[in-house]
Scaffold this motif. Structure first.
Motif, mmCIF file in Angstrom:
data_model
loop_
_atom_site.group_PDB
_atom_site.id
_atom_site.type_symbol
_atom_site.label_atom_id
_atom_site.label_comp_id
_atom_site.label_asym_id
_atom_site.label_seq_id
_atom_site.Cartn_x
_atom_site.Cartn_y
_atom_site.Cartn_z
ATOM 1 N N GLY A 28 0.795 -1.513 -0.294
ATOM 2 C CA GLY A 28 -0.295 0.224 -0.171
ATOM 3 C C GLY A 28 0.604 1.314 0.023
ATOM 4 N N ARG A 29 2.336 1.076 0.143
ATOM 5 C CA ARG A 29 2.677 2.574 0.301
ATOM 6 C C ARG A 29 2.681 2.916 -1.586
ATOM 7 N N VAL A 30 3.163 4.589 -1.782
ATOM 8 C CA VAL A 30 3.178 5.082 -2.581
ATOM 9 C C VAL A 30 4.338 5.733 -2.557
ATOM 10 N N VAL A 31 4.855 5.682 -3.479
ATOM 11 C CA VAL A 31 6.191 7.146 -4.032
ATOM 12 C C VAL A 31 5.891 8.197 -4.940
ATOM 13 N N LEU A 32 5.855 8.914 -4.871
ATOM 14 C CA LEU A 32 5.478 10.361 -5.940
ATOM 15 C C LEU A 32 7.236 10.806 -5.688
ATOM 16 N N MET A 33 7.758 10.384 -7.211
ATOM 17 C CA MET A 33 8.529 11.492 -7.191
ATOM 18 C C MET A 33 9.237 11.360 -8.902
ATOM 19 N N ASP A 34 9.865 12.615 -9.427
ATOM 20 C CA ASP A 34 10.248 12.755 -10.608
ATOM 21 C C ASP A 34 10.744 11.921 -11.413
ATOM 22 N N GLN A 35 10.592 11.338 -12.561
ATOM 23 C CA GLN A 35 10.847 9.851 -13.381
ATOM 24 C C GLN A 35 12.583 10.005 -13.085
ATOM 25 N N ASP A 36 12.330 11.036 -13.192
ATOM 26 C CA ASP A 36 14.854 11.137 -13.742
ATOM 27 C C ASP A 36 15.609 11.638 -12.253
ATOM 28 N N ILE A 37 14.929 10.617 -11.393
ATOM 29 C CA ILE A 37 15.454 10.356 -10.508
ATOM 30 C C ILE A 37 15.716 8.839 -10.081
ATOM 31 N N THR A 38 17.113 9.105 -10.102
ATOM 32 C CA THR A 38 18.064 7.460 -9.739
ATOM 33 C C THR A 38 17.859 6.905 -8.800
ATOM 34 N N HIS A 39 17.101 5.280 -9.495
ATOM 35 C CA HIS A 39 16.687 4.271 -8.247
ATOM 36 C C HIS A 39 16.350 3.350 -9.222
ATOM 37 N N SER A 40 16.739 2.480 -7.959
ATOM 38 C CA SER A 40 16.857 0.644 -8.291
ATOM 39 C C SER A 40 15.793 -0.114 -7.842
ATOM 40 N N VAL A 41 15.479 -1.263 -7.863
ATOM 41 C CA VAL A 41 14.691 -2.201 -6.635
ATOM 42 C C VAL A 41 16.084 -2.893 -6.189
ATOM 43 N N VAL A 42 16.414 -3.105 -4.857
ATOM 44 C CA VAL A 42 17.153 -4.347 -4.478
ATOM 45 C C VAL A 42 16.673 -5.559 -4.695
ATOM 46 N N ALA A 43 17.021 -6.311 -4.803
ATOM 47 C CA ALA A 43 17.459 -7.613 -4.519
ATOM 48 C C ALA A 43 17.054 -7.911 -3.575
ATOM 49 N N PRO A 44 15.821 -8.889 -3.474
ATOM 50 C CA PRO A 44 14.912 -9.757 -2.372
ATOM 51 C C PRO A 44 16.474 -10.510 -1.271
ATOM 52 N N PHE A 45 16.024 -10.714 0.358
ATOM 53 C CA PHE A 45 17.694 -11.279 0.816
ATOM 54 C C PHE A 45 16.415 -13.309 0.183
ATOM 55 N N GLU A 46 17.605 -13.355 0.664
ATOM 56 C CA GLU A 46 17.320 -15.287 0.615
ATOM 57 C C GLU A 46 16.119 -15.657 1.465
ATOM 58 N N ALA A 47 16.146 -15.477 2.446
ATOM 59 C CA ALA A 47 14.959 -15.378 3.406
ATOM 60 C C ALA A 47 13.332 -15.459 2.740
ATOM 61 N N ALA A 48 13.405 -14.546 1.716
ATOM 62 C CA ALA A 48 12.087 -14.078 0.648
ATOM 63 C C ALA A 48 11.903 -15.607 -0.523
ATOM 64 N N GLY A 49 12.238 -16.096 -0.390
ATOM 65 C CA GLY A 49 11.963 -17.347 -1.148
ATOM 66 C C GLY A 49 11.716 -17.253 -2.666
ATOM 67 N N LYS A 50 10.589 -18.084 -2.759
ATOM 68 C CA LYS A 50 10.704 -16.949 -4.229
ATOM 69 C C LYS A 50 9.242 -15.957 -3.733
ATOM 70 N N ARG A 51 8.954 -15.436 -2.527
ATOM 71 C CA ARG A 51 8.263 -14.515 -2.774
ATOM 72 C C ARG A 51 8.816 -13.427 -3.995
ATOM 73 N N PRO A 52 7.351 -13.298 -5.330
ATOM 74 C CA PRO A 52 7.398 -12.133 -5.685
ATOM 75 C C PRO A 52 7.510 -10.722 -5.067
ATOM 76 N N ARG A 53 8.155 -9.718 -6.006
ATOM 77 C CA ARG A 53 7.640 -8.679 -5.383
ATOM 78 C C ARG A 53 7.537 -7.538 -6.732
ATOM 79 N N TYR A 54 6.477 -6.895 -6.517
ATOM 80 C CA TYR A 54 6.208 -6.092 -7.484
ATOM 81 C C TYR A 54 5.943 -4.471 -7.107
ATOM 82 N N SER A 55 5.871 -4.406 -8.137
ATOM 83 C CA SER A 55 5.918 -3.019 -8.067
ATOM 84 C C SER A 55 5.187 -2.551 -9.139
#
Length: 100
Positions: A28-55
């Motif tokens: 439910g978290r929402v982040v409003l940002m300028d699209q030109d800000i350098t950003h990336s998704v960090v890989a999940p830890f191994e403990a997350a197993g095969k749970r998907p992380r969606y954006s």
């Protein structure tokens, strides 16, 4: 999503100050940002197993409602239900209070 044990935050990089800021993935978290800000998704830890992380991403385009409407100051400062913005990196270097 257990952000402490599973990780996978969105990392924002402020080039001017050479600093990174992680925003944890919380349902439910929402982040409003300028699209030109350098950003990336960090890989999940191994403990997350095969749970998907969606954006989910929407591109917000503001269009004028009237002919020749000034689109430079669209801040509605009386909207008290919105939290104050969190300024990070070089945007926070000035230590100025925002008016909206």
């Amino acid at each position: 999503w257990d952000c402490v044990d599973w990780g996978a935050p969105t990392r924002f990089w402020d080039v001017a100050t050479d600093t990174a800021f992680d925003v944890q993935a919380i349902p439910g978290r929402v982040v409003l940002m300028d699209q030109d800000i350098t950003h990336s998704v960090v890989a999940p830890f191994e403990a997350a197993g095969k749970r998907p992380r969606y954006s989910l991403v929407w591109k917000l385009i503001l269009l004028p409602k009237q002919h020749e409407q000034d689109m430079t100051n669209l801040c509605y400062c009386n909207m008290e239900q919105w939290p104050r913005p969190l300024l990070i990196g070089s945007a926070n270097a000035r230590n100025e209070q925002t008016t909206c």
